[in-house]
Design a protein around this motif. Sequence first.
Motif, mmCIF file in Angstrom:
data_model
loop_
_atom_site.group_PDB
_atom_site.id
_atom_site.type_symbol
_atom_site.label_atom_id
_atom_site.label_comp_id
_atom_site.label_asym_id
_atom_site.label_seq_id
_atom_site.Cartn_x
_atom_site.Cartn_y
_atom_site.Cartn_z
ATOM 1 N N THR A 282 -4.643 9.297 8.669
ATOM 2 C CA THR A 282 -5.121 8.604 7.492
ATOM 3 C C THR A 282 -4.554 9.378 6.318
ATOM 4 O OG1 THR A 282 -7.074 7.735 6.347
ATOM 5 C CG2 THR A 282 -7.227 9.961 7.211
ATOM 6 N N ASP A 283 -4.619 8.823 5.118
ATOM 7 C CA ASP A 283 -4.025 9.489 3.954
ATOM 8 C C ASP A 283 -4.929 9.217 2.753
ATOM 9 O OD1 ASP A 283 -2.301 10.834 2.334
ATOM 10 O OD2 ASP A 283 -0.597 9.490 2.622
ATOM 11 N N VAL A 284 -5.586 10.268 2.271
ATOM 12 C CA VAL A 284 -6.609 10.104 1.239
ATOM 13 C C VAL A 284 -6.448 11.178 0.164
ATOM 14 C CG1 VAL A 284 -9.100 9.974 0.773
ATOM 15 C CG2 VAL A 284 -8.203 9.202 3.002
ATOM 16 N N GLY A 357 2.778 3.246 -2.420
ATOM 17 C CA GLY A 357 2.171 3.437 -1.111
ATOM 18 C C GLY A 357 3.176 3.330 0.014
ATOM 19 N N HIS A 358 2.677 3.482 1.225
ATOM 20 C CA HIS A 358 3.533 3.523 2.417
ATOM 21 C C HIS A 358 2.687 3.172 3.631
ATOM 22 C CE1 HIS A 358 1.506 7.328 3.313
ATOM 23 N NE2 HIS A 358 1.619 7.586 2.021
ATOM 24 N N PRO A 359 3.318 2.733 4.729
ATOM 25 C CA PRO A 359 2.550 2.465 5.946
ATOM 26 C C PRO A 359 1.973 3.750 6.533
ATOM 27 C CG PRO A 359 4.772 1.524 6.059
ATOM 28 C CD PRO A 359 4.751 2.440 4.880
ATOM 29 N N VAL A 364 1.828 9.811 9.233
ATOM 30 C CA VAL A 364 1.230 9.526 7.926
ATOM 31 C C VAL A 364 2.193 8.728 7.051
ATOM 32 C CG1 VAL A 364 1.945 11.701 6.847
ATOM 33 C CG2 VAL A 364 -0.083 10.495 6.010
ATOM 34 N N HIS A 365 3.489 8.920 7.239
ATOM 35 C CA HIS A 365 4.486 8.042 6.630
ATOM 36 C C HIS A 365 5.105 7.239 7.763
ATOM 37 C CE1 HIS A 365 5.044 10.645 2.746
ATOM 38 N NE2 HIS A 365 3.865 10.066 2.820
ATOM 39 N N ASP A 366 4.397 6.231 8.209
ATOM 40 C CA ASP A 366 4.833 5.427 9.345
ATOM 41 C C ASP A 366 6.062 4.613 8.954
ATOM 42 O OD1 ASP A 366 3.621 5.569 11.887
ATOM 43 O OD2 ASP A 366 3.075 3.444 11.817
ATOM 44 N N PHE A 380 -1.771 0.628 5.265
ATOM 45 C CA PHE A 380 -0.937 1.283 4.247
ATOM 46 C C PHE A 380 -1.815 1.893 3.163
ATOM 47 C CE2 PHE A 380 -1.514 -3.169 3.231
ATOM 48 C CZ PHE A 380 -1.914 -3.138 1.906
ATOM 49 N N THR A 381 -1.186 2.725 2.326
ATOM 50 C CA THR A 381 -1.920 3.364 1.236
ATOM 51 C C THR A 381 -1.648 2.650 -0.082
ATOM 52 O OG1 THR A 381 -0.123 4.876 0.649
ATOM 53 C CG2 THR A 381 -1.682 5.639 2.317
ATOM 54 N N LEU A 382 -2.594 2.791 -1.001
ATOM 55 C CA LEU A 382 -2.375 2.484 -2.417
ATOM 56 C C LEU A 382 -2.703 3.773 -3.150
ATOM 57 C CD1 LEU A 382 -4.051 -1.053 -2.776
ATOM 58 C CD2 LEU A 382 -1.604 -0.536 -2.607
ATOM 59 N N GLU A 383 -1.703 4.361 -3.812
ATOM 60 C CA GLU A 383 -1.903 5.703 -4.375
ATOM 61 C C GLU A 383 -1.217 5.893 -5.723
ATOM 62 O OE1 GLU A 383 0.240 8.887 -2.412
ATOM 63 O OE2 GLU A 383 0.925 7.529 -0.854
ATOM 64 N N PRO A 384 -1.712 5.198 -6.750
ATOM 65 C CA PRO A 384 -1.137 5.448 -8.063
ATOM 66 C C PRO A 384 -1.473 6.858 -8.555
ATOM 67 C CG PRO A 384 -3.119 4.116 -8.270
ATOM 68 C CD PRO A 384 -2.845 4.269 -6.794
ATOM 69 N N ILE A 397 -5.152 8.983 -7.004
ATOM 70 C CA ILE A 397 -6.245 8.417 -6.210
ATOM 71 C C ILE A 397 -5.585 7.609 -5.111
ATOM 72 C CG2 ILE A 397 -8.266 6.907 -6.195
ATOM 73 C CD1 ILE A 397 -8.538 7.539 -9.247
ATOM 74 N N GLU A 398 -5.908 7.942 -3.880
ATOM 75 C CA GLU A 398 -5.226 7.321 -2.743
ATOM 76 C C GLU A 398 -6.229 6.945 -1.668
ATOM 77 O OE1 GLU A 398 -2.634 10.004 -0.559
ATOM 78 O OE2 GLU A 398 -1.524 8.297 0.248
ATOM 79 N N ASP A 399 -6.086 5.697 -1.194
ATOM 80 C CA ASP A 399 -6.896 5.254 -0.064
ATOM 81 C C ASP A 399 -6.015 4.569 0.955
ATOM 82 O OD1 ASP A 399 -9.869 5.761 -0.570
ATOM 83 O OD2 ASP A 399 -9.163 4.997 -2.511
HETATM 84 MN MN LIG Z 1 0.321 9.103 0.830
#
Ligand SMILES: [Mn+2]
Length: 430
Positions: A282-284, A357-359, A364-366, A380-384, A397-399
Amino acid sequence: MRGMRRLLIATALLLAATTAVAFERQSNADYKARRQRVAEKLGDNGVLLLWAGTESPEELRLTFRQDDNFYYLTGFREPAGALMITGKPYREVLFLPVHNTQQERWTGKRLGPSDADALAVTGFDRVEVLDHLHEELAKVLSTTERAQVYTDQSNKGPTDWLMRVNAFLGAGPAGDARKMLSELRSIKDAGEIALIKKASEATVAAHIAAMKSAKPGMTETQLAGVMVGTFMQHGCEAPAYLPIVGSGFNSTVLHYGENSGTLQSGDVIVMDVGGEYSMYATDVTRTIPVSGKFTPRQREIYEIVLAAQRAAADAFVSGTSTMGRTGLQKIAYDYINSHGKDSKGDTLGKYFIHGLGHPVGLNVHDPGDPTKPLAPGMVFTLEPGIYIPEEKLGVRIEDTYVVAADGKLVCLSCAAPKNPDEVERAMTSR
Ligand SMILES: [Mn+2]
């Protein structure tokens, strides 16, 4: 008194043991279904050849971890094997090294090709001795018209050896297997999503623990340790990536991994930390104020980043949205670039210096194609982020999100406090 204390400690250990979760492997049927999907892609004359990861002397420092593609198709975590799949007729063979009893005294018992339970354990139609691989391959190629062999071309060593022993019979490795495998891996099945969810839940606990423990004078490494310890207590076997805990100026350094600074009141901390649960990442990221209270300027920038993430999530349409520059990335960028100013009165877009973001999956970077529409089963992540070095102020902030079967976007990590008031409340309840 001593006896009572010992009893309490024993009880605490027992509780910790009962909440710990063992490694979860998906069913043999799940891995076989993936191999059969590979076979469909291979068609009449395709042959896939894939190598397991190998151990190195580094294993004393770093634990062996299986190659992602090999694990995806086998669920097998031991090193040094190989896998062969043919399209038509469908054949699957798992090659394993023979037992090495000397070595197994160091590594623990391993599965050998002659073990009575080898087929039942692995779910394969055939398990063979690794040393027979070149003969088996030659046999397949001699009976396949215009055979095309696909391998992972980032790992050329063992393939070169097969060339040397003439196992390809002139067929050579024709294609890079990574393309077809990344297509398959981009759509997660229910079992994979369940594991990413568990990685995310353990990681949420880690971020909450960090909010409760962060204080001036603590080092970034100590805070990283709290987080890694917490997600491991919640069942993760390892960090999914090098933990990034950067405070003050370090908060503006994207992949800051040194974590050697000391937390100082008045600074923010970017904590990009996530655990790996049964091989899935996961990536947070959360950004928190060391003192427990954001300054007005920190809060202003924080709210812009948070709203940019929300704008991208709200704009998401399954089957249409993409991650790329013309897709969700543009929505987040446009939001950031039209809100707030830097000290010179310039817009803030230039401080959002990475992709949105990324898959996420086994890695973690699929692998994945950022130009393809995001569809059900994708994670995937959304991380502005906004990083202003001259203000020593970075906010990310990343989820991690999954697209559900009905096309809705579901956040897997949003239980980690995210609104600035919630973050401050979590930090005062320590
Ligand atoms: Mn990330």
